[in-house]
Write a protein that holds these residues in place. Structure first.
Motif, PDB file in Angstrom:
ATOM      1  N   ASN A  24       0.826  -1.217   0.000  1.00  0.00           N
ATOM      2  CA  ASN A  24       0.000   0.000   0.000  1.00  0.00           C
ATOM      3  C   ASN A  24       0.863   1.272   0.000  1.00  0.00           C
ATOM      4  N   GLN A  25       1.830   1.315  -0.893  1.00  0.00           N
ATOM      5  CA  GLN A  25       2.722   2.472  -1.076  1.00  0.00           C
ATOM      6  C   GLN A  25       3.468   2.876   0.189  1.00  0.00           C
ATOM      7  N   GLY A  26       3.823   1.923   1.032  1.00  0.00           N
ATOM      8  CA  GLY A  26       4.639   2.206   2.206  1.00  0.00           C
ATOM      9  C   GLY A  26       3.881   2.596   3.453  1.00  0.00           C
ATOM     10  N   LYS A  27       2.556   2.536   3.441  1.00  0.00           N
ATOM     11  CA  LYS A  27       1.774   2.902   4.626  1.00  0.00           C
ATOM     12  C   LYS A  27       1.892   1.869   5.737  1.00  0.00           C
ATOM     13  N   SER A  28       2.068   0.596   5.365  1.00  0.00           N
ATOM     14  CA  SER A  28       2.290  -0.462   6.363  1.00  0.00           C
ATOM     15  C   SER A  28       3.251  -1.481   5.773  1.00  0.00           C
ATOM     16  N   TRP A  29       3.930  -2.203   6.667  1.00  0.00           N
ATOM     17  CA  TRP A  29       4.967  -3.154   6.265  1.00  0.00           C
ATOM     18  C   TRP A  29       4.782  -4.456   7.016  1.00  0.00           C
ATOM     19  N   GLN A  30       5.056  -5.584   6.331  1.00  0.00           N
ATOM     20  CA  GLN A  30       5.018  -6.905   6.947  1.00  0.00           C
ATOM     21  C   GLN A  30       6.314  -7.641   6.621  1.00  0.00           C
ATOM     22  N   ARG A  31       6.781  -8.429   7.596  1.00  0.00           N
ATOM     23  CA  ARG A  31       7.957  -9.283   7.348  1.00  0.00           C
ATOM     24  C   ARG A  31       7.614 -10.233   6.220  1.00  0.00           C
TER      25      ARG A  31
END
Length: 89
Positions: A24-31
């Motif tokens: 989502n364009q850097g709004k959230s990150w997951q391993r």
């Protein structure tokens, strides 16, 4: 994060804690991704790059050497390629 690549509409980030993905364009990150455990390499310089759809991860562990991984499935799985002693990477 020390480097980023875009692949298949996602952004991947290389960090000393592992590979992370944002859809989502850097709004959230997951391993993200299997086959690479950053704890096996300690502190270092983690870099992502790509050629076509093939991803590469290089790890420069200061005063030790370089380690190279490859992913051909968008970062889902990482495969160890080779290591070089310091000064030859």
């Amino acid at each position: 994060a020390q480097s980023f690549v875009e692949i298949n509409g996602s952004i991947l980030a290389a960090t000393a804690l592992g590979i992370y993905r944002s859809t989502n364009q850097g709004k959230s990150w997951q391993r993200f991704g299997f086959g690479f455990n950053p704890n096996d390499y300690g502190a270092g310089d983690y870099r992502l790059s790509k050629t076509g759809q093939t991803l590469y991860l290089s790890i420069n562990v200061i005063d030790y050497g370089f380690h190279f991984f490859q992913s051909k499935d968008g970062g889902e799985n990482w495969y160890y390629l080779e290591s070089f002693v310091a000064g030859f990477g």
